[in-house]
Design a protein around this motif. Structure first.
Motif, PDB file in Angstrom:
ATOM      1  N   ARG A  14       0.820  -1.206   0.000  1.00 58.04           N
ATOM      2  CA  ARG A  14       0.000   0.000   0.000  1.00 58.04           C
ATOM      3  C   ARG A  14       0.855   1.257   0.000  1.00 58.04           C
ATOM      4  O   ARG A  14       0.563   2.221  -0.734  1.00 58.04           O
ATOM      5  CB  ARG A  14      -0.945  -0.005   1.194  1.00 58.04           C
ATOM      6  CG  ARG A  14      -1.926   1.145   1.178  1.00 58.04           C
ATOM      7  CD  ARG A  14      -3.027   0.969   2.201  1.00 58.04           C
ATOM      8  NE  ARG A  14      -3.864  -0.184   1.908  1.00 58.04           N
ATOM      9  CZ  ARG A  14      -4.981  -0.477   2.559  1.00 58.04           C
ATOM     10  NH1 ARG A  14      -5.387   0.311   3.539  1.00 58.04           N
ATOM     11  NH2 ARG A  14      -5.685  -1.537   2.249  1.00 58.04           N
ATOM     12  N   GLU A  17       2.371   1.671  -3.453  1.00 59.26           N
ATOM     13  CA  GLU A  17       1.382   2.198  -4.402  1.00 59.26           C
ATOM     14  C   GLU A  17       1.232   3.704  -4.244  1.00 59.26           C
ATOM     15  O   GLU A  17       1.186   4.448  -5.230  1.00 59.26           O
ATOM     16  CB  GLU A  17       0.029   1.534  -4.181  1.00 59.26           C
ATOM     17  CG  GLU A  17      -0.029   0.071  -4.587  1.00 59.26           C
ATOM     18  CD  GLU A  17      -1.291  -0.604  -4.073  1.00 59.26           C
ATOM     19  OE1 GLU A  17      -1.540  -1.747  -4.497  1.00 59.26           O
ATOM     20  OE2 GLU A  17      -2.006   0.001  -3.240  1.00 59.26           O
ATOM     21  N   TYR A  50      -5.747   6.641   3.174  1.00 58.76           N
ATOM     22  CA  TYR A  50      -5.434   5.372   2.513  1.00 58.76           C
ATOM     23  C   TYR A  50      -5.025   4.308   3.536  1.00 58.76           C
ATOM     24  O   TYR A  50      -5.351   3.128   3.384  1.00 58.76           O
ATOM     25  CB  TYR A  50      -4.323   5.586   1.498  1.00 58.76           C
ATOM     26  CG  TYR A  50      -4.241   4.512   0.436  1.00 58.76           C
ATOM     27  CD1 TYR A  50      -5.383   3.940  -0.105  1.00 58.76           C
ATOM     28  CD2 TYR A  50      -3.001   4.077  -0.045  1.00 58.76           C
ATOM     29  CE1 TYR A  50      -5.307   2.971  -1.094  1.00 58.76           C
ATOM     30  CE2 TYR A  50      -2.914   3.108  -1.031  1.00 58.76           C
ATOM     31  CZ  TYR A  50      -4.064   2.560  -1.554  1.00 58.76           C
ATOM     32  OH  TYR A  50      -3.991   1.589  -2.527  1.00 58.76           O
ATOM     33  N   ARG A  56      -8.176  -3.138   0.092  1.00 58.13           N
ATOM     34  CA  ARG A  56      -7.464  -2.462  -0.979  1.00 58.13           C
ATOM     35  C   ARG A  56      -8.442  -2.112  -2.100  1.00 58.13           C
ATOM     36  O   ARG A  56      -9.172  -2.976  -2.582  1.00 58.13           O
ATOM     37  CB  ARG A  56      -6.356  -3.349  -1.535  1.00 58.13           C
ATOM     38  CG  ARG A  56      -5.553  -2.721  -2.668  1.00 58.13           C
ATOM     39  CD  ARG A  56      -4.522  -3.700  -3.199  1.00 58.13           C
ATOM     40  NE  ARG A  56      -3.735  -3.108  -4.270  1.00 58.13           N
ATOM     41  CZ  ARG A  56      -4.107  -3.074  -5.544  1.00 58.13           C
ATOM     42  NH1 ARG A  56      -5.280  -3.607  -5.901  1.00 58.13           N
ATOM     43  NH2 ARG A  56      -3.326  -2.530  -6.469  1.00 58.13           N
ATOM     44  N   PRO A  60      -6.235   1.713  -7.083  1.00 56.04           N
ATOM     45  CA  PRO A  60      -5.638   2.694  -6.174  1.00 56.04           C
ATOM     46  C   PRO A  60      -5.576   4.099  -6.790  1.00 56.04           C
ATOM     47  O   PRO A  60      -5.800   5.089  -6.096  1.00 56.04           O
ATOM     48  CB  PRO A  60      -4.236   2.134  -5.923  1.00 56.04           C
ATOM     49  CG  PRO A  60      -4.402   0.654  -6.110  1.00 56.04           C
ATOM     50  CD  PRO A  60      -5.390   0.517  -7.231  1.00 56.04           C
TER      51      PRO A  60
END
Length: 318
Positions: A14, A17, A50, A56, A60
């Motif tokens: 995450r 990303e 986020y 998820r 994204p």
């Protein structure tokens, strides 16, 4: 507060990303807000959001773009009241380098972040501005814009149409040649350094304007200087004296336009200057000397002390 993600390759997916998309998120936020500091805060808040998402998102990019845009709209809506009370001209906070790079669209991206474009965007409502940025700058489709803004696709199309109309009214009708702009700027700053009044006169458009954003926090002419002779008179009389008290200009692209940073003898920032050109002439000289808008670039000089030094220099010359 949760930590800001870093460039560590061992970061969880995450965070990785987010880091990959961070340049895009900042680019969206800055174009909506016109302030580097607020855009950075909004991007950090987007990261916090986020981190709190339990699952998820399928995309994204779509999720984070939506969050950063909505947060930017909220900040802009509250900031508009402050801007209405702002003393004098309002210009965006200077941006030295846009972190979002897309080589095939470099010219369009540079144009969208120019001081002239961001000043025009101030005429738009927050929703118009966000829709315009997402569609015209970053090419989001209307379905994505509708999801982001919580409006129908038809309503979003109308927002973009109105924004285009407002922007078109204020756009200069001159095609930009980047190389020609840089050459013109180099000649302009060289003429200032040499005190070459005739060269300055040749470089300026007949209706040139010299406009300064101080926010009431720095000395400046009370209104824009208009016309070749008035502008040359100001530049020729003020800048040599400022040079004697240690002011120096460092040519530097700012907001995708030719410009320069002015520093005092200690290297502290005094102002950021951008040049808008057209038809081989300089049409607008914009200067940001409000210290509050320069702190993100490093140490800032005391503009009032510089003005006192300037007056003392003039007194000694008499």
């Amino acid at each position: 507060m949760a930590d800001r993600p870093t460039g560590d390759t061992s970061l969880p997916p995450r965070a990785a990303e987010f880091l990959e998309l961070r340049p895009l998120l900042f680019a969206i936020a800055y174009r909506v807000l016109g302030r580097v500091t607020e855009a950075e805060d909004v991007v950090q808040d987007t990261w916090l959001h986020y981190q709190d998402v339990t699952e998820r998102p399928r995309s994204p990019k779509a999720y984070l773009s939506t969050v950063v845009t909505r947060l930017s709209i909220n900040v802009l809506s509250s900031a508009r009241v402050r801007r209405e009370e702002y003393i004098g001209e309002w210009f965006p906070e200077p941006l030295l380098e846009d972190p979002y790079q897309e080589p095939e669209r470099a010219a369009e991206l540079a144009d969208s972040v120019s001081t002239a474009a961001l000043v025009l965007m101030e005429r738009l409502s927050p929703l118009e501005r966000a829709a315009f940025v997402l569609r015209e700058v970053f090419g989001f489709d209307y379905a994505a814009i509708a999801d982001t803004l919580g409006r129908s696709q038809s309503a979003c199309r109308q927002l973009v149409v109105r924004a285009r109309r407002h922007m078109a009214r204020g756009r200069a009708r001159f095609a930009a040649d980047r190389r020609a702009q840089q050459e013109l700027a180099a000649r302009f700053f060289a003429a200032i350094a040499d005190g070459d009044v005739d060269q300055l006169r040749d470089l300026l458009a007949a209706d040139v304007q010299l406009v300064t954003d101080t926010g009431g926090n720095a000395p400046a002419p009370p209104r824009p200087i208009v016309g070749v002779e008035n502008t040359v008179r100001v530049l020729a009389s003020v800048l040599p004296e400022l040079g004697r008290v240690g002011l120096r200009l460092e040519p530097q692209p700012i907001n995708g336009e030719p410009g320069a940073l002015a520093r005092d003898r200690e290297g502290n920032l005094v102002q950021a200057i951008t040049l808008e050109t057209g038809e081989g002439r300089i049409r607008t000289i914009r200067s940001v000397s409000n210290p509050d808008k320069l702190t993100h670039l490093g140490p800032v000089a005391d503009p009032w002390q510089l003005a006192r030094d300037y007056r003392e220099s003039r007194r000694r010359q008499r």
